[in-house]
Scaffold this active site. Structure first.
Site, short mmCIF file in Angstrom:
data_model
loop_
_atom_site.label_atom_id
_atom_site.label_comp_id
_atom_site.label_asym_id
_atom_site.label_seq_id
_atom_site.Cartn_x
_atom_site.Cartn_y
_atom_site.Cartn_z
N TYR A 32 0.83 -1.20 0.00
CA TYR A 32 0.00 0.00 0.00
C TYR A 32 0.87 1.25 0.00
CZ TYR A 32 0.98 1.17 4.89
OH TYR A 32 1.60 1.54 6.06
N LYS A 145 6.58 -1.91 1.94
CA LYS A 145 5.39 -1.29 2.53
C LYS A 145 4.21 -2.23 2.34
CE LYS A 145 3.32 3.30 3.04
NZ LYS A 145 3.76 3.51 4.42
N GLU A 179 12.42 2.67 14.23
CA GLU A 179 11.64 3.81 13.73
C GLU A 179 10.38 3.97 14.56
OE1 GLU A 179 10.55 3.07 9.65
OE2 GLU A 179 10.03 0.98 10.05
N LEU A 203 11.37 1.28 6.95
CA LEU A 203 10.86 1.70 5.66
C LEU A 203 11.58 2.97 5.23
CD1 LEU A 203 8.62 1.20 3.46
CD2 LEU A 203 7.29 2.93 4.69
#
Length: 286
Positions: A32, A145, A179, A203
């Site tokens: 996505y 992702k 993250e 990511l």
């Protein structure tokens, strides 16, 4: 009006449905993107489409829509919905087929898209976020992702349960921060910007890339791409997260520990100001 798109058809969201044997529904087998709309224009759409292609290649999902088609659908959704400021979510699943773990033969990916009104949280940008430190429970291909977001869901819910605005994740085996729960994480220490390197554990965010390639070099800051411990982060002068939804947002506390003096730092504020100028140039100027 909130609107959707599914496999070639524009539809009101209330009339949308998904096949029970869509592999995204049954396996999370898909990818996505979330793109931002300002003033009726898409910001950094080319970067999102490039990352979409990479994610699809990594999962061996066939590419059946060209960039030009996806761009046109974005703008058709904006026009049909009348939404000038918002986000567009789009996902590709491997397709619909009888449930089996192995990739099915001769299946066409499903594309769905939705548009919703939204604006960045200016209060968080002005005053900062308070975040929870949370163990990173995600799979080991965070560079893709994908639709597999349960780890992020648990992190965000844990923060929500404590009345906090987000979570900063760390790997328990190494005691190193990766993250945020849906963002890239940075600290400022001794005038240097520190962040985790782009590998399989994080990511490569679009906003992160814009900062690295277009903003930080102009401002003359130095970036250290190196993993660090929670203890190191708590000793920082500044901290912030970046994402398409959050833009550049200060983090003023982690696990109840104040970062710096507990207010958004000068470097963070300068990055946000420059980021807003890019948005202004791309989406508001003729």
């Amino acid at each position: 009006m909130e609107y959707g798109f599914f496999n070639g058809q524009f539809i009101p969201l209330e009339s949308a449905s998904v096949n029970l044997e869509d592999r995204g529904y049954q396996f999370g087998d898909g990818i996505y993107e979330v793109t931002r709309v300002y003033n009726g224009k898409c910001f950094a759409l080319d970067r999102h489409l490039a990352r979409c292609r990479r994610s699809m290649r990594e999962l061996r999902i066939p590419i059946t829509y060209m960039d030009e088609e996806l761009t046109a659908i974005h703008y058709d959704l904006i026009a049909k919905s009348g939404i000038k400021d918002g986000t567009i979510y789009f996902q590709f699943t491997r397709g619909t087929a009888k449930r089996t773990h192995a990739f099915p033969d001769q299946v066409i990916p499903n594309l769905s898209m939705t548009i919703h009104e939204s604006t960045p949280n200016r209060q968080w940008q002005e005053h900062g976020m308070e975040c929870l430190l949370f163990e990173d429970l995600r799979w080991l291909r965070c560079d893709i992702k994908s639709l597999n977001l349960l780890g992020s869901v648990l992190a965000k819910q844990a923060a929500h349960d404590k009345g906090l605005q987000g979570a900063i994740q760390f790997r328990k085996d190494t005691n190193l921060i990766t993250e945020g729960s849906s963002s890239n994480f940075f600290i400022v220490k001794d005038g240097l910007i520190w962040t985790h390197p782009t590998d399989h554990l994080i990511l490569k965010g679009v906003t992160r890339s814009i900062l690295f390639e277009e903003i930080i070099p102009q401002l003359g800051y130095t970036v250290v791409e190196k993993a660090f411990t929670p203890e190191f982060a708590l000793s920082a002068e500044e901290a912030f997260v970046t994402s398409t939804s959050l833009e550049v947002t200060p983090v003023i506390a982690i696990d109840g520990h104040t970062i710096g003096n507990g207010t958004p730092g000068k470097i963070t504020q300068s990055l946000l100001e420059s980021y807003r100028k890019l948005i202004q140039k791309e989406c508001y100027q003729a």
